[in-house]
Scaffold this motif. Structure first.
Motif, PDB file in Angstrom:
ATOM      1  N   GLN A   1     -25.012  52.826  45.958  1.00  0.00           N
ATOM      2  CA  GLN A   1     -23.680  52.687  46.539  1.00  0.00           C
ATOM      3  C   GLN A   1     -22.612  52.388  45.478  1.00  0.00           C
ATOM      4  OE1 GLN A   1     -26.358  50.778  48.090  1.00  0.00           O
ATOM      5  NE2 GLN A   1     -26.625  52.647  49.291  1.00  0.00           N
ATOM      6  N   GLY A   2     -23.003  52.429  44.202  1.00  0.00           N
ATOM      7  CA  GLY A   2     -22.056  52.142  43.132  1.00  0.00           C
ATOM      8  C   GLY A   2     -22.402  50.849  42.411  1.00  0.00           C
ATOM      9  N   TRP A   3     -21.482  50.368  41.576  1.00  0.00           N
ATOM     10  CA  TRP A   3     -21.724  49.152  40.819  1.00  0.00           C
ATOM     11  C   TRP A   3     -21.644  47.927  41.720  1.00  0.00           C
ATOM     12  CZ3 TRP A   3     -23.716  49.494  36.167  1.00  0.00           C
ATOM     13  CH2 TRP A   3     -23.438  50.619  35.369  1.00  0.00           C
TER      14      TRP A   3
ATOM     15  N   PRO B   1     -13.886  42.925  43.204  1.00  0.00           N
ATOM     16  CA  PRO B   1     -12.784  43.517  42.427  1.00  0.00           C
ATOM     17  C   PRO B   1     -13.189  43.850  41.000  1.00  0.00           C
ATOM     18  CG  PRO B   1     -11.958  41.725  43.782  1.00  0.00           C
ATOM     19  CD  PRO B   1     -13.449  41.696  43.919  1.00  0.00           C
ATOM     20  N   HIS B   2     -13.984  42.974  40.379  1.00  0.00           N
ATOM     21  CA  HIS B   2     -14.427  43.233  39.007  1.00  0.00           C
ATOM     22  C   HIS B   2     -15.341  44.463  38.945  1.00  0.00           C
ATOM     23  CE1 HIS B   2     -13.518  38.812  38.074  1.00  0.00           C
ATOM     24  NE2 HIS B   2     -12.695  39.539  37.352  1.00  0.00           N
ATOM     25  N   ALA B   3     -16.175  44.641  39.970  1.00  0.00           N
ATOM     26  CA  ALA B   3     -17.100  45.781  39.982  1.00  0.00           C
ATOM     27  C   ALA B   3     -16.352  47.098  40.119  1.00  0.00           C
ATOM     28  CB  ALA B   3     -18.105  45.626  41.123  1.00  0.00           C
ATOM     29  N   LEU B   4     -15.200  47.072  40.743  1.00  0.00           N
ATOM     30  CA  LEU B   4     -14.404  48.286  40.908  1.00  0.00           C
ATOM     31  C   LEU B   4     -13.613  48.629  39.651  1.00  0.00           C
ATOM     32  CD1 LEU B   4     -13.005  47.634  44.501  1.00  0.00           C
ATOM     33  CD2 LEU B   4     -14.838  49.218  43.859  1.00  0.00           C
ATOM     34  N   LEU B   5     -13.368  47.638  38.799  1.00  0.00           N
ATOM     35  CA  LEU B   5     -12.500  47.836  37.636  1.00  0.00           C
ATOM     36  C   LEU B   5     -13.241  47.901  36.305  1.00  0.00           C
ATOM     37  CD1 LEU B   5      -9.716  47.944  36.266  1.00  0.00           C
ATOM     38  CD2 LEU B   5      -9.693  45.446  36.324  1.00  0.00           C
ATOM     39  N   LEU B   6     -13.994  46.863  35.972  1.00  0.00           N
ATOM     40  CA  LEU B   6     -14.541  46.733  34.618  1.00  0.00           C
ATOM     41  C   LEU B   6     -15.507  47.859  34.210  1.00  0.00           C
ATOM     42  CD1 LEU B   6     -15.049  42.856  34.352  1.00  0.00           C
ATOM     43  CD2 LEU B   6     -13.134  44.273  33.583  1.00  0.00           C
ATOM     44  N   PRO B   7     -16.428  48.316  35.081  1.00  0.00           N
ATOM     45  CA  PRO B   7     -17.316  49.405  34.664  1.00  0.00           C
ATOM     46  C   PRO B   7     -16.602  50.741  34.442  1.00  0.00           C
ATOM     47  CG  PRO B   7     -18.303  48.161  36.451  1.00  0.00           C
ATOM     48  CD  PRO B   7     -16.866  47.747  36.365  1.00  0.00           C
ATOM     49  N   GLU B   8     -15.327  50.806  34.831  1.00  0.00           N
ATOM     50  CA  GLU B   8     -14.563  52.042  34.644  1.00  0.00           C
ATOM     51  C   GLU B   8     -13.770  52.021  33.339  1.00  0.00           C
ATOM     52  OE1 GLU B   8     -14.896  54.609  36.770  1.00  0.00           O
ATOM     53  OE2 GLU B   8     -16.361  53.319  37.776  1.00  0.00           O
TER      54      GLU B   8
ATOM     55  N   MET C   1     -17.954  36.612  30.661  1.00  0.00           N
ATOM     56  CA  MET C   1     -18.822  37.780  30.719  1.00  0.00           C
ATOM     57  C   MET C   1     -19.169  38.088  32.180  1.00  0.00           C
ATOM     58  SD  MET C   1     -22.139  39.023  31.134  1.00  0.00           S
ATOM     59  CE  MET C   1     -23.238  37.630  30.957  1.00  0.00           C
ATOM     60  N   HIS C   2     -19.126  39.379  32.527  1.00  0.00           N
ATOM     61  CA  HIS C   2     -19.486  39.832  33.870  1.00  0.00           C
ATOM     62  C   HIS C   2     -20.649  40.819  33.752  1.00  0.00           C
ATOM     63  CE1 HIS C   2     -15.843  38.175  35.852  1.00  0.00           C
ATOM     64  NE2 HIS C   2     -15.324  38.360  34.654  1.00  0.00           N
ATOM     65  N   ALA C   3     -21.617  40.702  34.653  1.00  0.00           N
ATOM     66  CA  ALA C   3     -22.774  41.598  34.657  1.00  0.00           C
ATOM     67  C   ALA C   3     -22.758  42.437  35.924  1.00  0.00           C
ATOM     68  CB  ALA C   3     -24.072  40.798  34.565  1.00  0.00           C
ATOM     69  N   PHE C   4     -23.154  43.715  35.763  1.00  0.00           N
ATOM     70  CA  PHE C   4     -23.137  44.649  36.892  1.00  0.00           C
ATOM     71  C   PHE C   4     -24.425  45.463  36.908  1.00  0.00           C
ATOM     72  CE2 PHE C   4     -18.878  43.989  35.249  1.00  0.00           C
ATOM     73  CZ  PHE C   4     -18.185  43.557  36.373  1.00  0.00           C
ATOM     74  N   GLU C   5     -24.874  45.788  38.112  1.00  0.00           N
ATOM     75  CA  GLU C   5     -26.061  46.637  38.278  1.00  0.00           C
ATOM     76  C   GLU C   5     -25.668  47.876  39.070  1.00  0.00           C
ATOM     77  OE1 GLU C   5     -30.507  46.573  40.337  1.00  0.00           O
ATOM     78  OE2 GLU C   5     -29.459  44.689  39.919  1.00  0.00           O
ATOM     79  N   SER C   6     -26.142  49.027  38.593  1.00  0.00           N
ATOM     80  CA  SER C   6     -25.844  50.276  39.282  1.00  0.00           C
ATOM     81  C   SER C   6     -26.772  50.443  40.483  1.00  0.00           C
ATOM     82  CB  SER C   6     -26.010  51.453  38.320  1.00  0.00           C
ATOM     83  OG  SER C   6     -25.791  52.679  38.993  1.00  0.00           O
ATOM     84  N   THR C   7     -26.180  50.770  41.643  1.00  0.00           N
ATOM     85  CA  THR C   7     -26.960  51.012  42.854  1.00  0.00           C
ATOM     86  C   THR C   7     -26.578  52.372  43.422  1.00  0.00           C
ATOM     87  OG1 THR C   7     -25.359  50.122  44.450  1.00  0.00           O
ATOM     88  CG2 THR C   7     -26.785  48.526  43.309  1.00  0.00           C
TER      89      THR C   7
ATOM     90  N   ALA D   1     -24.484  41.200  44.314  1.00  0.00           N
ATOM     91  CA  ALA D   1     -23.555  41.191  45.446  1.00  0.00           C
ATOM     92  C   ALA D   1     -23.878  42.358  46.384  1.00  0.00           C
ATOM     93  CB  ALA D   1     -22.118  41.296  44.945  1.00  0.00           C
ATOM     94  N   THR D   2     -23.708  42.142  47.656  1.00  0.00           N
ATOM     95  CA  THR D   2     -23.989  43.201  48.632  1.00  0.00           C
ATOM     96  C   THR D   2     -22.822  44.159  48.790  1.00  0.00           C
ATOM     97  OG1 THR D   2     -23.217  41.747  50.418  1.00  0.00           O
ATOM     98  CG2 THR D   2     -25.574  41.719  49.917  1.00  0.00           C
ATOM     99  N   GLN D   3     -21.632  43.715  48.396  1.00  0.00           N
ATOM    100  CA  GLN D   3     -20.429  44.541  48.496  1.00  0.00           C
ATOM    101  C   GLN D   3     -19.731  44.585  47.133  1.00  0.00           C
ATOM    102  OE1 GLN D   3     -19.525  46.256  51.223  1.00  0.00           O
ATOM    103  NE2 GLN D   3     -21.326  45.458  52.296  1.00  0.00           N
ATOM    104  N   PRO D   4     -18.948  45.631  46.862  1.00  0.00           N
ATOM    105  CA  PRO D   4     -18.244  45.703  45.570  1.00  0.00           C
ATOM    106  C   PRO D   4     -17.185  44.616  45.459  1.00  0.00           C
ATOM    107  CG  PRO D   4     -17.534  47.470  47.039  1.00  0.00           C
ATOM    108  CD  PRO D   4     -18.712  46.832  47.688  1.00  0.00           C
TER     109      PRO D   4
END
Length: 226
Positions: free
Chosen positions: A9-11, A45-52, A1-7, A40-43
């Motif tokens: 500057q993106g996910w 690879p998972h943040a660039l892919l999974l939320p899409e 499981m991966h968790a992401f927060e919207s900012t 994370a302070t920078q995106p």
């Protein structure tokens, strides 16, 4: 499981990091966790892919502070199941706990000695658990094969009662002692009760079946075919 927060500057992915020294135990008498989730302070690879992967996730991207949980492993498994059912028939019944149609949020938890504790307490000694995103599973199954249908999720209590669990229990009870009937009644209530955090409400059931013109299976609003 991966968790992401919207900012703004993106996910940004929530990653496991050493916990601050002043972190307190989750429960009284517990142990302060060694680790914690930090953004994370920078995106990554998972943040660039999974939320899409889904329009549901994309819709929250502009809502700063929104948190989503994505399980790519679960999506891959249900995709494989859907393809197999579409090509070779069969059916799948998925039973677990999670929301009916919303995206799980902050559901990562640890369970030790029947208590909810930090998932980062006593690494290796605590069971780790998260809620299932049933809507995401249904969405991925339908994309994976045009030859299947998805029904549910429905609450476990309603599913079991519709399937005739009460009637079956009454039949079995005729050949049991009073003590055995009481024990069975206790188990029955545990599975179907809907109040608070009872299993009958918290657990959900999802069905994946071959395409059948939208005819609902038993347990999901359909009747028994004679």
């Amino acid at each position: 499981m991966h968790a992401f927060e919207s900012t703004s500057q993106g996910w940004r992915e929530l990653l496991v990091s050493p916990a601050p020294p002043d972190t307190k135990p989750t429960v009284i008498g517990g142990v302060a966790p060694e680790f914690a989730l930090t953004r994370a302070t920078q995106p990554t690879p998972h943040a660039l892919l999974l939320p899409e992967l889904s329009e549901r996730y994309k819709a929250l991207k502009k809502s700063v502070g929104s948190v989503i949980e994505v399980s790519p492993e679960s999506l891959a498994v249900v995709e494989d199941i859907a393809k197999r059912i579409g090509e070779n028939k069969g059916a799948a019944l998925i039973v677990d706990y999670g929301p009916l149609d919303t995206i799980p949020v902050n559901s990562l938890r640890g369970i030790r000695a029947h208590r909810i504790v930090s998932p980062f307490e006593r690494p290796g000694e605590v069971d780790i658990s998260v809620d299932v995103d049933f809507f995401a599973l249904a969405e991925r199954a339908l994309v994976a094969s045009e030859k299947i249908e998805v029904h549910g999720p429905v609450e476990q209590g309603a599913f079991l009662l519709t399937m005739g669990m009460r009637e079956r229990m009454e039949q079995l009870g005729k050949k049991m002692s009073e003590e055995e009937r009481e024990k069975m009644e206790t188990g029955f209530n545990r599975l179907v009760e809907k109040g608070g955090g009872a299993m009958g409400k918290v657990y959900k059931v999802l069905a994946i079946v071959p395409e059948r013109g939208g005819k609902r299976p038993v347990g999901f609003g359909g009747g028994i075919e004679v």
